[in-house]
Every structure is written in C-alpha cells, then in structure tokens.
Design a protein around this motif. Structure first.
Motif, short mmCIF file in Angstrom:
data_model
loop_
_atom_site.label_atom_id
_atom_site.label_comp_id
_atom_site.label_asym_id
_atom_site.label_seq_id
_atom_site.Cartn_x
_atom_site.Cartn_y
_atom_site.Cartn_z
N UNK A 1 13.35 17.09 29.29
CA UNK A 1 13.02 18.46 28.90
C UNK A 1 11.56 18.62 28.48
N UNK A 2 10.97 17.57 27.92
CA UNK A 2 9.62 17.74 27.38
C UNK A 2 8.53 17.18 28.28
N UNK A 3 8.89 16.41 29.31
CA UNK A 3 7.83 15.70 30.02
C UNK A 3 6.93 16.63 30.84
N UNK A 4 7.52 17.68 31.44
CA UNK A 4 6.68 18.56 32.25
C UNK A 4 5.69 19.37 31.40
N UNK A 5 6.10 19.95 30.26
CA UNK A 5 5.08 20.61 29.42
C UNK A 5 3.96 19.67 29.01
N UNK A 6 4.30 18.40 28.75
CA UNK A 6 3.27 17.43 28.38
C UNK A 6 2.35 17.16 29.56
N UNK A 7 2.93 16.98 30.75
CA UNK A 7 2.10 16.73 31.93
C UNK A 7 1.18 17.90 32.22
N UNK A 8 1.72 19.11 32.13
CA UNK A 8 0.89 20.30 32.37
C UNK A 8 -0.22 20.39 31.33
N UNK A 9 0.09 20.06 30.07
CA UNK A 9 -0.93 20.06 29.03
C UNK A 9 -2.03 19.06 29.30
N UNK A 10 -1.65 17.88 29.81
CA UNK A 10 -2.65 16.87 30.16
C UNK A 10 -3.56 17.37 31.28
N UNK A 11 -2.94 17.99 32.28
CA UNK A 11 -3.74 18.51 33.41
C UNK A 11 -4.66 19.64 32.95
N UNK A 12 -4.16 20.46 32.02
CA UNK A 12 -5.02 21.52 31.47
C UNK A 12 -6.22 20.91 30.74
N UNK B 1 -7.57 18.00 31.28
CA UNK B 1 -8.47 17.37 32.24
C UNK B 1 -9.31 18.42 32.98
N UNK B 2 -8.61 19.49 33.40
CA UNK B 2 -9.31 20.52 34.19
C UNK B 2 -10.11 21.48 33.32
N UNK B 3 -9.78 21.53 32.02
CA UNK B 3 -10.50 22.40 31.11
C UNK B 3 -10.16 23.87 31.26
N UNK B 4 -9.04 24.17 31.91
CA UNK B 4 -8.65 25.58 32.09
C UNK B 4 -7.15 25.66 32.26
N UNK B 5 -6.64 26.87 32.20
CA UNK B 5 -5.21 27.12 32.44
C UNK B 5 -4.94 27.00 33.92
N UNK B 6 -4.06 26.06 34.31
CA UNK B 6 -3.84 25.80 35.71
C UNK B 6 -2.72 26.66 36.27
#
Length: 261
Positions: free
Chosen positions: A243-254, A256-261
């Motif tokens: 349940x929590x892994x995708x929000x964490x992954x998206x947060x990591x990508x945000x 890294x990218x420095x923006x809302x993906x």
C-alpha cells in the motif's frame, strides 16, 4: 576499565522480531516477491512518467512482472491452506474460517482503497480489479475449494486455460472480474479471476502437499539466516508495504526530477 559493546550478531532478530507459528521459508519467498514488485514498479514509473524509456510491457520485464505476480498469488493460496488447517484444529463445533473471511475482506477493502486513489490520480487507467482485489476475493472463494484437495491442481490448470479463452472476449465492464472486459479497457494493473484464480488453486494444492495439516510435510529446515531477517520482515508485512510503496516511489521520483511528475 573495559567497555563492553552489545553483540551485533543477533541485531537483525532484535530489529525485526518474528511472530510465532510462521514458516520462515514462506516469508522469505514473499519478501523476495515484494522486492521484485518494487523493482518492477520503479521501472514502470520511470516509463509511465516519461523519465526513462524502459520497455516494461514487453520482453524480459513483462515476464519478470508475470513471474512476480504468480509467486505472490501462489503463496496466497498456499497460505490459505495452512491457515485453514490450523483454524480447523483450534475450532470446536463452530465454523472455523472466520479469521480467513476477515482477512479476505480486509485485503479486498485495501483493493477498493487502491481503486479510489488510482481513480483520483489516473482517471481512466485506475485499478478496478488488481492483485489485491483478486487475492481478497480468492481467499473467500478458496474456502469452497478446500474440500477438493488434490483436485485443485486440475481445477487450477482448467482456470488458467479458461483465462486464455476469455482474454479474447469483449463484454460489459461489470464482467471485468471474470477476465471479460470492454474492448477499450485499460488499467495499470488488471488481475482477473480467470486465469489468476487458477494460480490460487494450484497454491492450495501445493499447501496440502507441502504443509499437510498446517505443518511442514518435509524435513525440518535449519533456522533462518540472520542476514535474511530484513527480507522476512518485508514478507510478514507485505500488504502494508504494497500500500505504501508506490507513494514512496513517486515521492523519490519527484525529489529526483525536482517537480510534480
């Protein structure tokens, strides 16, 4: 005066305490499946958000995802057999499967939560019947198949074969759970009962063969390696981590990218 430092040899066991009655080899396999899932979803997110052109829907990574999901679902069926056998041993004259029903409903409810969240963020690509929906419903349906024992291997293979047939059939959205779906249906995760309930049934058969009466039917294994404790911990808490892994992954990508993906 000498200073004694605490031993680090059993540190993993203290950090990741085990629950009694669990088989470490099952938790290990489930933990490996969780880690494989996280890896695949990270690559999927890279492709989905156009960060990196990873081909996750074909070739090696497609088969990697199928193997990971198959292991998850197989272990779910196997675990039902163990839990059901132990429930029968604990029960008196009452119906023994109340805990399994609660667990199935809990997992399915988590699937509905995933549906809501993905609908809010992904719209038409929302997960309407994904792996949590499948496992939740399958736990409940499995109670009807426990009596068939070794026949579940045959029934499982028949379900998998039927899934190949219905996969080419288009129909209304309300039949989505069966494997029949509208021609324009799309989702980031779709795991219908056909063919996947067949994997659950094969898991039931494996559980009866390997863990008859809820006990190991093979020579006892040595204790779990200390270094495996983090993976065992992941395997014991697979639903929460899912349940929590995708929000964490998206947060990591945000980050890294420095923006809302």
């Amino acid at each position: 005066m000498s200073v004694e430092f605490p031993s680090l040899s059993n540190l993993p066991a203290r950090l990741f305490p085990r629950k009694p009655g669990r088989y470490w080899e099952i938790d290990l396999l489930r933990g490996i499946a969780v880690l494989a899932m996280i890896l695949y979803h990270f690559l999927f997110d890279l492709a989905f958000f156009s960060i990196m052109p990873v081909q996750v829907e074909t070739g090696f990574w497609r088969y990697f995802a199928l193997a990971t999901a198959s292991l998850f679902v197989l272990l779910a069926g196997l675990s039902v057999t163990i839990s059901a056998a132990r429930a029968e041993q604990r029960s008196g004259a009452g119906w023994p499967y109340c805990r399994l029903v609660r667990h199935g409903l809990t997992v399915f409810s988590c699937g509905l939560l995933v549906t809501l969240v993905t609908y809010l963020f992904l719209g038409d690509l929302a997960i309407l019947f994904g792996i949590l929906h499948l496992i939740g419903i399958s736990i409940l349906l499995s109670l009807l198949f426990l009596r068939f024992k070794h026949l579940n291997l045959l029934f499982g293979l028949l379900c998998i074969g039927a899934g190949q047939v219905v996969a080419g059939i288009n129909g209304p959205l309300w039949l989505l759970w069966t494997g029949i779906h509208p021609a324009d249906f799309a989702s980031v995760d779709y795991t219908p009962l056909l063919p996947w309930f067949g994997v659950i049934l094969i898991g039931l058969w494996c559980g009866r063969m390997l863990y008859p009466g809820g006990q190991r039917g093979f020579r006892s294994l040595p204790p779990a390696p200390q270094l495996a404790e983090p993976i065992l911990f992941i395997g014991r808490h697979s639903l929460f981590i899912y349940l929590i892994h995708q929000p964490i992954l998206v947060g990591i990508l945000m980050a890294i990218s420095g923006s809302w993906i």
